[in-house]
Design an enzyme around this catalytic site. Structure first.
Site, short mmCIF file in Angstrom:
data_model
loop_
_atom_site.label_atom_id
_atom_site.label_comp_id
_atom_site.label_asym_id
_atom_site.label_seq_id
_atom_site.Cartn_x
_atom_site.Cartn_y
_atom_site.Cartn_z
N SER A 131 0.87 -1.17 0.00
CA SER A 131 0.00 0.00 0.00
C SER A 131 0.90 1.22 0.00
O SER A 131 2.09 1.12 0.37
CB SER A 131 -0.87 0.00 1.27
OG SER A 131 -1.47 1.27 1.48
N TYR A 144 -2.03 -0.88 11.23
CA TYR A 144 -2.11 -1.18 9.80
C TYR A 144 -0.83 -0.78 9.08
O TYR A 144 -0.25 -1.57 8.32
CB TYR A 144 -3.31 -0.47 9.17
CG TYR A 144 -3.32 -0.57 7.65
CD1 TYR A 144 -3.67 -1.76 7.02
CD2 TYR A 144 -2.96 0.52 6.85
CE1 TYR A 144 -3.66 -1.87 5.65
CE2 TYR A 144 -2.95 0.42 5.47
CZ TYR A 144 -3.30 -0.79 4.87
OH TYR A 144 -3.28 -0.89 3.50
#
Length: 271
Positions: A131, A144
């Site tokens: 990501s 995360y």
């Protein structure tokens, strides 16, 4: 015919990637816990696997089935993952550990299971979906982002380890994509830290993530993954999707304090 395994294939990026790789001529195994959601993939000639990336037995059985049926694995797309947000002091450590199990250790275990077959073939490609969150950061997303930072570092070391055996390791860095991810992250954040000391940040970050209406379709990332799988000499990283390149550029050129100010300013604007 080359063989590809795609995890997290019941929706979003994984589902679309399975379709695009099938179009590119691969025998595709689409893996996820929710097999009932992959009936559409099965109808397109994609082979569906029930796989839980937190279960060693499940992953070993899945890879064993592929090898038994085809004798090879040419592309592994580690796409399974999720976002669970909340302030570090609010998130139970069991939830933090589970996020690492899904986003990092499941990915690593599949590499362990697949790499010996790729070494024997003297070829293969491992595509790890990270990501832009593996390079940038935001409040309430510490766990995360930690998982995605870990995927980035793991992939860099793995790339050097596997290079002598003809195996490429590629990192994909999506920006804003229209998937279930954003809704799940915001819901968890509100449940974990809403109404308490961090409520203002929760509301601001929820507003910021609410801009997902401008996000890119999953096919944008699926096309990039397919390109990475097919390239003769793939790049080590591909970034794509809403906001990916501007955010990565800003992180690359701005000092930490300046990036802090930029991100907090965006939160105030949208929150």
């Amino acid at each position: 015919m080359k063989v590809a395994l795609v995890t997290g294939a019941s929706s979003g990026i994984g589902e679309t990637t399975a379709v695009e790789l099938r179009k590119a001529g691969y025998t595709v195994y689409a893996a996820a816990r929710r097999v009932q959601r992959m009936e559409g993939l099965a109808a397109q000639g994609i082979r569906v696997l029930e796989m839980d990336v937190t279960s060693d037995e499940s992953m070993a059985e899945g890879v064993g089935k592929i090898i038994a049926e085809t004798g090879r694995i040419d592309v592994l797309v580690n796409n399974a993952g999720y976002g669970s947000y909340g302030a570090v002091e609010d998130v139970p450590l069991d939830e933090a550990r589970y996020q690492f199990e899904v986003n990092v250790f499941g990915l690593a275990r599949l590499v362990q299971l697949v790499a010996p077959h790729m070494r024997e073939q003297r070829s293969g490609r491992i595509v790890n979906v990270s990501s832009i969150g593996g390079r940038i950061y935001e409040p309430l997303g510490a766990w995360y982002h930690s998982t995605k930072f870990a995927v980035e570092g793991l992939s860099d070391s793995l790339r050097l380890e596997l290079k002598p055996f003809g195996i490429d390791v590629v990192v994909i860095q999506p920006g804003g994509i229209k998937t279930e991810w954003g809704g799940i992250a915001v819901e968890n954040m509100r449940k974990t830290s809403g109404g308490g000391a961090y409520d203002r940040q929760v509301r601001q970050l929820a507003g910021f993530h609410g801009q997902m209406s401008r996000a890119s379709e999953p096919k944008v990332i699926a096309d990039v993954i397919t390109r990475a799988a097919e390239a003769k000499r793939p790049r080590t990283r591909y970034s794509a999707g809403f906001g990916a390149k501007p955010m990565l550029f800003a992180r690359g050129v701005l000092p930490d304090r300046a990036f802090d100010a930029l991100f907090l300013g965006l939160m105030r604007r949208f929150g």
